[in-house]
Write an enzyme that holds these catalytic residues in place. Structure first.
Site, PDB file in Angstrom:
ATOM      1  N   ALA A  64     -25.530  -3.628  28.598  1.00 21.72           N
ATOM      2  CA  ALA A  64     -25.514  -4.321  27.311  1.00 21.72           C
ATOM      3  C   ALA A  64     -26.945  -4.652  26.892  1.00 21.72           C
ATOM      4  CB  ALA A  64     -24.680  -5.595  27.417  1.00 21.72           C
ATOM      5  N   GLY A 110     -22.519  -2.741  31.292  1.00 17.34           N
ATOM      6  CA  GLY A 110     -21.623  -2.349  30.211  1.00 17.34           C
ATOM      7  C   GLY A 110     -21.463  -0.849  30.099  1.00 17.34           C
ATOM      8  N   GLU A 113     -18.824  -0.024  32.553  1.00 17.93           N
ATOM      9  CA  GLU A 113     -17.558  -0.524  32.002  1.00 17.93           C
ATOM     10  C   GLU A 113     -17.037   0.388  30.898  1.00 17.93           C
ATOM     11  OE1 GLU A 113     -18.127  -5.298  32.846  1.00 17.93           O
ATOM     12  OE2 GLU A 113     -19.248  -4.363  31.219  1.00 17.93           O
ATOM     13  N   GLU A 133     -25.021  -7.265  36.919  1.00 15.19           N
ATOM     14  CA  GLU A 133     -25.007  -8.557  36.218  1.00 15.19           C
ATOM     15  C   GLU A 133     -25.297  -9.732  37.137  1.00 15.19           C
ATOM     16  OE1 GLU A 133     -22.221  -5.862  33.818  1.00 15.19           O
ATOM     17  OE2 GLU A 133     -22.736  -6.192  35.931  1.00 15.19           O
TER      18      GLU A 133
END
Length: 259
Positions: A64, A110, A113, A133
């Site tokens: 992200a 992300g 993901e 993360e």
């Protein structure tokens, strides 16, 4: 062509490229654009499979956009990242169209993901995958604690989530995190070949398969088998089912319409 997302048509396959240099970080604007593109492609009956890839040589998606996190902290009470990667994942789950991820270089946070939202994952031998993360004092927020264990098992998912370390392509394949590993030069063609094989099948049967995979994975075996039997009957009664059986008997290639 959008600011961050572009699409090329390859017969019944759409090749979608995520382009946000240098590492294709998932900003909120990019996620909105990608979701809109998924909406448009899924509504197009001529599109029967979608390949997702990252632009450039360094990353599929390296996570992200961390620069947005301070603002995200202020809006966390309003849903936070659930409006971003999770929302896109829900949209991909609900699509009739299957997704193939073509992963080169870094596929982190992300990015992993997003790849986990795809039906099939192909990576190049230089790929590095992980959920880092925890190194920011955070946890995955786009499905990494939920989708990842369903793919690789709880122990391996916890290893990645708790340490933030990356795995290489060989390990990702051994764990079942990706379905195929190829050279960098072969990656695009390998992903397009798989997508093309899927696109050649009945869109109706493909949609039923995706629905079953999504809705039965946490059900008891007997309930899953009951829904599978119902899905088989739906396909058997469909126009595509009749066409597929007739084509086999008549020794010809089927012509599927998705009905």
């Amino acid at each position: 062509m959008g600011t961050y997302v572009s699409t090329e048509r390859r017969d019944a396959v759409s090749l979608v490229t995520i382009d946000n240099p240098p590492m294709n970080a998932l900003s909120s604007a990019l996620l909105d654009e990608l979701e809109a593109e998924v909406d448009a492609l899924d509504a197009d009956d001529a599109v029967r499979a979608i390949v997702l890839r990252g632009a450039g040589e360094r990353a599929f998606v390296a996570g992200a956009d961390i620069k947005e996190f301070p603002a995200l902290r202020e809006s966390a009470s309003e849903g936070g990242s659930a409006r971003g990667i999770q929302r896109l994942g829900h949209r991909m789950d609900a699509a009739r169209t299957p997704f193939v991820a073509a992963i080169r270089g870094f596929c982190l946070g992300g990015g992993l993901e997003l790849a986990l939202c795809c039906d099939v994952r192909v990576c190049s031998d230089d790929a590095r995958l992980g959920q880092p993360e925890i190194k920011l004092g955070l946890i995955p927020g786009g499905g990494g604690t939920q989708r990842l264990p369903r793919v690789v098992g709880i122990g391996r998912a916890m290893l990645l989530n708790l340490t933030g370390e990356f795995v290489d392509a060989e390990t990702a394949y051994a764990w079942g995190l990706v379905e195929k590993v190829v050279s960098v030069a072969e990656l695009e063609e390998a992903a397009l070949t798989i997508a093309g094989q899927i696109a050649a099948q009945s869109p109706h049967a493909v949609a039923v398969l995706r629905e079953l995979a999504r809705t039965t994975r946490d059900l008891p075996l007997e309930e899953g088998l009951r829904r599978e039997a119902d899905g088989f009957v739906r396909c058997l009664r469909s126009e595509d089912g009749a066409e597929g059986v007739a084509a086999f008997i008549e020794k010809r290639a089927p012509v599927f319409t998705g009905r």
